[in-house]
Write an enzyme that holds these catalytic residues in place. Sequence first.
Site, PDB file in Angstrom:
ATOM      1  N   LYS A 118      18.312 -26.711 -22.296  1.00  0.00           N
ATOM      2  CA  LYS A 118      19.441 -27.002 -23.179  1.00  0.00           C
ATOM      3  C   LYS A 118      20.474 -25.891 -23.035  1.00  0.00           C
ATOM      4  O   LYS A 118      20.164 -24.715 -23.212  1.00  0.00           O
ATOM      5  CB  LYS A 118      18.979 -27.068 -24.637  1.00  0.00           C
TER       6      LYS A 118
HETATM    7  C1  E4P Z   1      18.620 -31.743 -30.877  1.00  0.00           C
HETATM    8  O1  E4P Z   1      18.317 -31.548 -29.735  1.00  0.00           O
HETATM    9  C2  E4P Z   1      18.508 -30.757 -31.957  1.00  0.00           C
HETATM   10  O2  E4P Z   1      17.282 -30.078 -31.788  1.00  0.00           O
HETATM   11  C3  E4P Z   1      18.466 -31.362 -33.329  1.00  0.00           C
HETATM   12  O3  E4P Z   1      18.522 -32.769 -33.278  1.00  0.00           O
HETATM   13  C4  E4P Z   1      19.369 -30.733 -34.345  1.00  0.00           C
HETATM   14  O4  E4P Z   1      19.219 -31.402 -35.565  1.00  0.00           O
HETATM   15  P1  E4P Z   1      19.719 -30.816 -36.970  1.00  0.00           P
HETATM   16  O5  E4P Z   1      21.193 -31.029 -37.064  1.00  0.00           O
HETATM   17  O6  E4P Z   1      18.987 -31.639 -38.000  1.00  0.00           O
HETATM   18  O7  E4P Z   1      19.344 -29.366 -36.976  1.00  0.00           O
END
Ligand code: E4P
Length: 254
Positions: A118
């Site tokens: 990521k």
């Molecule tokens: C996605 O890859 C993230 O890990 C995640 O969906 C973030 O979600 P949040 O906005 O609930 O922290």
Amino acid sequence: MSSPKCAFSVVAAKPDLNILPLYTEKQKESGDEGMKIFLDSANFSEIKEAVSWGVISGVTTNPTLMSREEASFEEMAGSICRLMGNRHVSVEALSTAAEEMVPEARRLAAMAPNIAVKIPMGVEGLKAVHELGSGEKVSCNVTLVFSVNQALLAALAGADYVSPFIGRVDDLGWDGVGLVREIVEVFDMYDLPTSVIAASIRHPRHASEVAAAGAHIATVPFAVLKQMAAHPLTDIGIERFLSDWSRFKGEKGR
Ligand code: E4P
């Protein structure tokens, strides 16, 4: 309709957004039909449990999710990757400058063949994704995407995945599901090979709406996955069947 790689000068027929099929033509051609579900978690027990349901095709983690667990980053990433076999596991790079992100991403990717790194959206992230696409390619999931333009740039830089955070978009009073629908429309229109991961999913309605919007993948927290499997009428139905059956058995004396 011919599908140019992405040329703003080409005007393509705009699909009716309300009747977008669950499977895009691109998915049908590649035999990769249907939205996949990833688990948004770094918790080993949750992941193990979800894997046993046979419904998840990958796992996404982030530094916040990792920070809630006891084990070290390497232990967590290693055990999640082993459990997932050849299925997708996203782990996040923490560097902020491209020249540091690239070696960090290469180190993370070397941990297991199923890792996608990521990379946070931004100019440094784009540079890193571009660089990671050359030589020994590292699969990149560009994260923290909040607009069609960001998704488009990430795709053009060579990202395999983009992750629009729909819950956080909704928090601002905008339309997270609409954002996913627009990104899918643009990628489809120009035949961009990048997959859209609908992320920051907060409730089961989000999951069904992004499926209808054509998301290739939805990454859902375990609590939402459990809600997706449940319905009060299912529980009431089971209870009624069991009580009718035991009354019948009692009346017949068997
Ligand atoms: C996605 O890859 C993230 O890990 C995640 O969906 C973030 O979600 P949040 O906005 O609930 O922290």
